[in-house]
Design a protein around this motif. Structure first.
Motif, PDB file in Angstrom:
ATOM      1  N   LEU A  34       7.478  64.160  54.540  1.00  0.00           N
ATOM      2  CA  LEU A  34       7.224  64.362  56.136  1.00  0.00           C
ATOM      3  C   LEU A  34       8.737  63.717  56.949  1.00  0.00           C
ATOM      4  N   ARG A  35       9.668  63.778  56.278  1.00  0.00           N
ATOM      5  CA  ARG A  35      11.009  63.488  56.953  1.00  0.00           C
ATOM      6  C   ARG A  35      11.312  64.710  57.987  1.00  0.00           C
ATOM      7  N   GLU A  36      11.747  64.526  58.857  1.00  0.00           N
ATOM      8  CA  GLU A  36      11.965  65.475  60.023  1.00  0.00           C
ATOM      9  C   GLU A  36      13.137  66.112  59.743  1.00  0.00           C
ATOM     10  N   LEU A  37      13.005  67.431  60.201  1.00  0.00           N
ATOM     11  CA  LEU A  37      14.101  68.744  60.376  1.00  0.00           C
ATOM     12  C   LEU A  37      13.953  69.310  61.525  1.00  0.00           C
ATOM     13  N   GLY A  38      14.835  69.144  62.285  1.00  0.00           N
ATOM     14  CA  GLY A  38      14.817  70.026  63.675  1.00  0.00           C
ATOM     15  C   GLY A  38      13.511  69.630  64.606  1.00  0.00           C
ATOM     16  N   GLY A  39      13.026  68.483  64.494  1.00  0.00           N
ATOM     17  CA  GLY A  39      11.949  68.093  65.079  1.00  0.00           C
ATOM     18  C   GLY A  39      10.524  68.432  64.651  1.00  0.00           C
ATOM     19  N   ALA A  40      10.638  68.784  63.253  1.00  0.00           N
ATOM     20  CA  ALA A  40       9.123  68.927  62.653  1.00  0.00           C
ATOM     21  C   ALA A  40       9.509  68.582  61.233  1.00  0.00           C
ATOM     22  N   PRO A  41       8.545  68.051  60.337  1.00  0.00           N
ATOM     23  CA  PRO A  41       8.575  67.502  59.099  1.00  0.00           C
ATOM     24  C   PRO A  41       8.779  68.804  58.042  1.00  0.00           C
ATOM     25  N   LEU A  42       9.556  68.417  57.203  1.00  0.00           N
ATOM     26  CA  LEU A  42       9.917  69.331  55.992  1.00  0.00           C
ATOM     27  C   LEU A  42       8.596  70.186  55.846  1.00  0.00           C
ATOM     28  N   LEU A  43       7.532  69.372  55.429  1.00  0.00           N
ATOM     29  CA  LEU A  43       6.398  70.006  54.943  1.00  0.00           C
ATOM     30  C   LEU A  43       5.745  70.964  55.842  1.00  0.00           C
ATOM     31  N   VAL A  44       6.086  70.947  57.452  1.00  0.00           N
ATOM     32  CA  VAL A  44       5.855  71.995  58.281  1.00  0.00           C
ATOM     33  C   VAL A  44       6.423  73.036  57.824  1.00  0.00           C
ATOM     34  N   HIS A  45       7.769  72.948  58.032  1.00  0.00           N
ATOM     35  CA  HIS A  45       8.575  74.083  57.941  1.00  0.00           C
ATOM     36  C   HIS A  45       8.282  74.865  56.423  1.00  0.00           C
ATOM     37  N   ALA A  46       7.913  74.071  55.466  1.00  0.00           N
ATOM     38  CA  ALA A  46       7.901  74.775  54.113  1.00  0.00           C
ATOM     39  C   ALA A  46       6.478  75.503  54.236  1.00  0.00           C
ATOM     40  N   VAL A  47       5.197  75.149  54.773  1.00  0.00           N
ATOM     41  CA  VAL A  47       3.966  75.773  55.154  1.00  0.00           C
ATOM     42  C   VAL A  47       4.256  77.041  56.021  1.00  0.00           C
ATOM     43  N   ARG A  48       4.967  77.034  57.222  1.00  0.00           N
ATOM     44  CA  ARG A  48       5.182  78.121  57.920  1.00  0.00           C
ATOM     45  C   ARG A  48       5.859  79.167  57.236  1.00  0.00           C
ATOM     46  N   ALA A  49       7.074  78.725  56.530  1.00  0.00           N
ATOM     47  CA  ALA A  49       7.761  79.555  55.441  1.00  0.00           C
ATOM     48  C   ALA A  49       6.819  80.688  54.813  1.00  0.00           C
ATOM     49  N   LEU A  50       5.636  80.016  54.139  1.00  0.00           N
ATOM     50  CA  LEU A  50       4.824  80.560  53.311  1.00  0.00           C
ATOM     51  C   LEU A  50       3.783  81.660  54.331  1.00  0.00           C
ATOM     52  N   ALA A  51       3.569  80.818  55.688  1.00  0.00           N
ATOM     53  CA  ALA A  51       2.582  81.502  56.188  1.00  0.00           C
ATOM     54  C   ALA A  51       3.056  82.819  57.042  1.00  0.00           C
ATOM     55  N   ARG A  52       4.536  83.010  56.984  1.00  0.00           N
ATOM     56  CA  ARG A  52       5.080  84.208  57.327  1.00  0.00           C
ATOM     57  C   ARG A  52       4.957  85.335  56.649  1.00  0.00           C
ATOM     58  N   SER A  53       4.580  85.197  55.261  1.00  0.00           N
ATOM     59  CA  SER A  53       4.407  86.491  54.515  1.00  0.00           C
ATOM     60  C   SER A  53       2.952  87.001  54.627  1.00  0.00           C
ATOM     61  N   ARG A  54       3.041  87.918  54.857  1.00  0.00           N
ATOM     62  CA  ARG A  54       1.407  88.838  54.992  1.00  0.00           C
ATOM     63  C   ARG A  54       0.789  88.876  53.779  1.00  0.00           C
ATOM     64  N   ALA A  55       1.280  88.528  52.611  1.00  0.00           N
ATOM     65  CA  ALA A  55       0.757  88.385  51.204  1.00  0.00           C
ATOM     66  C   ALA A  55       0.246  87.400  50.907  1.00  0.00           C
TER      67      ALA A  55
END
Length: 244
Positions: A23-44
């Protein structure tokens, strides 16, 4: 479609006091949000299951709801006291018909989508367990345990051309991942069980093959304060170049 489990119930003490690491912030959003977004970008990837701190499930649900995640199916379950337990609880929330499961560290917020796709494609191609990894830049020494604060004697210097630094997401045939976690749980109940640090380690422990695909230097793990500084720099560069 593949599904992904993100164990995010740990505190990550090496990053310093404060909120849990995920839950630490990176660029205005928590690390967790970035990690979930990274997975969500994959169509697979069609489903992401986050294993949150048991007392913080509602907070994580609210957090993810407040950050748009491209319409992907994102679910939050209560995690466990260990990473292994959190993965097992997250896996239980994935529909049984899902054949490919990824496990991704919440503390790897900047993994490029091509790494996610490469892992999924390797499992689709017949591999049962896949890890992304990068070659080591540093010479590695194997040392003998010594007294705290005292110099440690070097035992040998492994050939680094045969060594890799492993990243996530790691990908598995669902039945294999469920099998090794069930075995580990049964052994733990009798006072035993493997001492491993990732899910690929469980697969190796129980005798199955793990294969490696190329990882990426930006898929590093945010563990210490300096890692967070580096992640901020990478994110700023991405935003400046492509509106990431």
């Amino acid at each position: 479609m593949a599904a992904a489990v993100v164990p995010a119930a740990g505190r990550g003490e090496r990053l310093g006091p404060g909120a849990p690491k995920a839950l630490r912030e990176l660029g205005g959003a928590p690390l967790l949000v970035h990690a979930v977004r990274a997975l969500a970008r994959s169509r697979a990837v069609g489903l992401v299951v986050v294993a949150a701190p048991p007392q913080g499930v509602a907070e994580v649900v609210s957090l993810l709801d407040s950050h748009g995640l491209d319409g992907k199916d994102v679910r939050v379950v209560a995690g466990g006291a260990t990473r292994q337990e959190s993965v097992r609880l997250g896996l239980a929330a994935i529909p049984e018909q899902t054949e490919i499961v990824l496990v991704h560290d919440a503390a790897r917020p900047l993994v490029p989508v091509e790494v996610v796709d490469a892992v999924v494609n390797a499992v689709r191609g017949g591999a049962r367990a896949v890890v992304p990894a990068v070659p080591l830049a540093d010479t590695v020494k194997r040392v003998a345990p010594g007294e705290p604060g005292r110099p440690e004697p070097v035992l040998d210097t492994p050939d680094r051309s045969t060594l890799r630094a492993v990243q996530t997401p790691q990908g598995f045939r669902r039945e294999l991942l469920a099998e090794v976690h069930a075995k580990a749980l049964a052994e733990a109940a009798s006072g035993g069980g493997p001492a491993v640090t990732d899910d690929a380690g469980l697969v190796e422990w129980y005798g199955d093959q793990v294969v490696v695909v190329p990882g990426h230097e930006e898929a590093f793990k945010v563990t210490r304060p300096l890692d967070l500084v580096l992640a901020e720099a990478v994110l700023a560069r991405r935003r400046a170049s492509d509106g990431f």
